[in-house]
Design an enzyme around this catalytic site. Structure first.
Site, mmCIF file in Angstrom:
data_model
loop_
_atom_site.group_PDB
_atom_site.id
_atom_site.type_symbol
_atom_site.label_atom_id
_atom_site.label_comp_id
_atom_site.label_asym_id
_atom_site.label_seq_id
_atom_site.Cartn_x
_atom_site.Cartn_y
_atom_site.Cartn_z
ATOM 1 N N ARG A 1 -34.521 -14.628 -56.238
ATOM 2 C CA ARG A 1 -35.048 -15.725 -57.040
ATOM 3 C C ARG A 1 -34.969 -17.039 -56.257
ATOM 4 N NH1 ARG A 1 -31.498 -14.566 -62.350
ATOM 5 N NH2 ARG A 1 -30.002 -14.190 -60.664
ATOM 6 N N ARG A 31 -29.134 -25.060 -49.404
ATOM 7 C CA ARG A 31 -29.348 -26.500 -49.550
ATOM 8 C C ARG A 31 -28.032 -27.271 -49.444
ATOM 9 N NH1 ARG A 31 -32.567 -27.037 -54.949
ATOM 10 N NH2 ARG A 31 -32.281 -29.264 -54.476
ATOM 11 N N ASP A 45 -35.486 -21.363 -56.168
ATOM 12 C CA ASP A 45 -35.378 -22.531 -57.039
ATOM 13 C C ASP A 45 -36.701 -23.273 -57.133
ATOM 14 O OD1 ASP A 45 -32.666 -22.032 -57.356
ATOM 15 O OD2 ASP A 45 -32.082 -23.381 -55.728
#
Length: 260
Positions: A49, A196, A51
């Site tokens: 998945r 990130r 973001d």
């Protein structure tokens, strides 16, 4: 029949991969297109998945169906109903025991970062941006502190649903192409916002506000507050899962050639 699909997408206009009530996710658009093509409800399960704002160069999904179509028809038929920023690149029948997520033995991402006194324009939403110069060697030394199997709690989002923060980070390669930096990551799996958050720390080291050794301190703290702020999603690309060759699935799509 179990079918695997490989698709690419520009994540800027979507609220991530996973289906939401708004319908503004990549999964929602894909399943709507599949349903329109097949004239029946279709559900998919993905390899990883992504973001909101994160792009996919080879997301892999699987679905189960009683319909018989050749691979070319699945690709062309589904793409007919997809928006321009999402495209299926390949389709392949797989054994029933194949699972897009559980069969993956690794996952790969790249982060593209522009170092420039001027913000991105033509590549807005496709690259991250810093205006201060970066020290590549310092960032490589910091990245080396993270290689191996570790508890990555310091780089984990509070909303992360992973059962364990322990992951094996196998590779971080940092290269420069003109004004652009490319960061390649490969791991057994990644935590929510893990890349990130690592990027935020690497940039802090690259700009000289922290030393390379600080990365080890952050890792050992096992505390999200010890790390730098989460970096922008714009330059993050899911390169796709890594599967055993026994499945015979493609390792990449032509969209890979977009990156330097």
């Amino acid at each position: 029949m179990r079918l695997a699909l490989g698709l690419c997408y520009d994540g800027h206009g979507y609220q991530g991969w996973q289906s939401q009530a708004s319908g503004r996710t990549v999964q929602d658009k894909l399943e709507a297109a599949l349903s329109a093509f097949t004239n029946q409800p279709m559900t998919t399960l993905c390899a990883g998945r992504t973001d909101a704002g994160v792009h996919g160069l080879m997301q892999v999904v699987h679905l189960d169906t009683e319909l018989s179509r050749d691979a070319f028809s699945w690709v062309r038929g589904t793409n007919r109903f997809l928006p321009r920023d999402i495209a299926v690149h390949w389709a392949q029948e797989v054994p029933p025991e194949f699972h897009a997520r559980a069969s993956a033995i690794g996952r790969r991402y790249s982060y593209m970062l522009l170092e420039s006194p001027v913000r991105p324009s033509l590549d807005a939403h496709r690259v991250g941006w810093v205006f201060r110069p970066l020290d590549g060697e310092a960032m490589r030394l910091a990245a080396a502190e993270l290689i191996g199997e570790h508890d990555f709690t310091s780089f984990r989002a509070s909303a992360c649903q992973a059962l364990s923060p322990v992951k094996q980070l196998r590779r971080i390669d940092i290269t420069r192409h003109g004004a652009y930096w490319r960061f390649d990551f490969e791991a057994s799996a990644f935590l929510h916002h893990m890349i990130r958050n690592i990027m935020g720390c690497l940039v802090a080291v690259g700009q000289g506000s922290q030393s390379p050794a600080w990365m080890r301190e952050v890792l050992q703290a096992r505390n999200r507050d010890a790390a730098a702020p989460t970096f922008a999603p714009d330059g993050l690309y899911f390169l796709g899962p890594v599967y055993d060759q026994k499945w015979g699935l493609p390792e990449r799509t032509s969209a890979y050639d977009w990156l330097p």
